[in-house]
Design an enzyme around this catalytic site. Structure first.
Site, mmCIF file in Angstrom:
data_model
loop_
_atom_site.group_PDB
_atom_site.id
_atom_site.type_symbol
_atom_site.label_atom_id
_atom_site.label_comp_id
_atom_site.label_asym_id
_atom_site.label_seq_id
_atom_site.Cartn_x
_atom_site.Cartn_y
_atom_site.Cartn_z
ATOM 1 C CG HIS A 296 -0.831 0.927 -4.585
ATOM 2 N ND1 HIS A 296 -0.735 0.728 -5.949
ATOM 3 C CD2 HIS A 296 -1.296 -0.248 -4.067
ATOM 4 C CE1 HIS A 296 -1.111 -0.501 -6.238
ATOM 5 N NE2 HIS A 296 -1.444 -1.118 -5.120
ATOM 6 C CD GLU B 152 -2.853 -1.336 0.202
ATOM 7 O OE1 GLU B 152 -2.895 -0.448 -0.669
ATOM 8 O OE2 GLU B 152 -3.602 -2.315 0.185
#
Length: 268
Positions: free
Chosen positions: A60, A57
């Site tokens: 990203h 995450e």
């Protein structure tokens, strides 16, 4: 230029605690310190898996920051804190449940990226690709002792735990790279599709992952998928023997199995 304040980039104590748990569990598996080696393997796999999800995450978010979405800092995504993710259940809880069930690395959910702040199709594609690429890198690092031929003298329990961790990372990377709505693979190609196609596909995005797992219940598809996974693992030097016994150790609640040692194998 896209920036984030020092506070927005400070590593979360929650993430540091996860790293500490992973480090202690690695030591326990390596030294066979625990009375239940399976429980030590369980802690190593779960903590390591959550750490990899946080890195997924973070990748990203960090790529989105460089692309122009400065909002990721204020949302706490750059702190590696799993509690800050938009869909903590999808990002952390469900993947861990699937790991506990013992066989597959479920792709995590997604941080909320304000796409309108990012210009350029390549940048949008890179934001989506950053997550799966992190799993690929994580798998390569964990598998390094295998493909470098550096497993001599490594305790068997630790070897099996590493093999199972590599399996989870490879399955997560491949599943998440599929060009299915709702997965990162589709996010890579989406900027290059026409507006009409994107609008037609959009309603199906919430069901993409469910559809993938539905297909995996089909025996022929399941066999083909895991044949591909095993081919990748063999290329990394990880055998089915390693992943099988790693999974058995991980399921410590089923009782510690009588695991044969590598030195006991007869090589024909």
């Amino acid at each position: 230029m896209s920036t984030a304040t020092r506070g927005e980039r400070r590593v979360s104590p929650v993430f540091l605690a996860l790293v500490a748990i992973m480090a202690v569990s690695i030591w326990a598996v390596w030294t066979d310190f625990s009375a239940s080696p399976g429980f030590a393997v369980f802690l190593f796999i779960v903590s390591g898996w959550i750490v990899s999800l946080c890195l997924h995450e973070y990748a990203h978010a960090r790529t989105a920051l460089f692309g122009g979405d400065i909002s990721v800092g204020a949302k706490g995504y750059l702190t590696l804190d799993p509690l800050k993710y938009t869909h903590a259940v999808l990002s952390i809880v469900l993947p861990v449940i699937f790991v506990i069930m013992g066989g597959i690395g479920l792709p995590g959910g997604a941080v909320f990226i304000e796409r309108h702040r990012i210009s350029g199709r390549w940048r949008h594609s890179l934001v989506s690709a950053a997550g799966p690429l992190t799993n690929v890198l994580f798998a390569a690092v964990v598998a390094a002792p295998f493909w470098l031929g550096a497993m001599d003298g490594v305790p068997d329990h630790f070897r099996y735990a590493l093999g199972f961790m590599v399996l989870l990372q490879v399955t997560a990377a491949i599943l998440n790279a599929l060009p299915v709505p709702g997965l990162d693979g589709y996010g890579v190609i989406e900027p290059w599709l026409s507006y009409r196609i994107r609008r037609q596909v959009e309603p199906f995005a919430p069901f993409g992952l469910l559809a993938v797992f539905g297909f995996l219940w089909i025996p022929e598809v399941n066999h083909a998928f895991f044949d591909m996974i095993n081919s990748v693992l063999r290329g990394l030097g990880v055998t089915e023997w390693d992943t099988y016994w790693g999974r058995q150790l991980f399921r410590f609640w089923q009782g510690t199995p009588d695991i044969p040692r590598i030195s006991d194998l007869v090589v024909s």
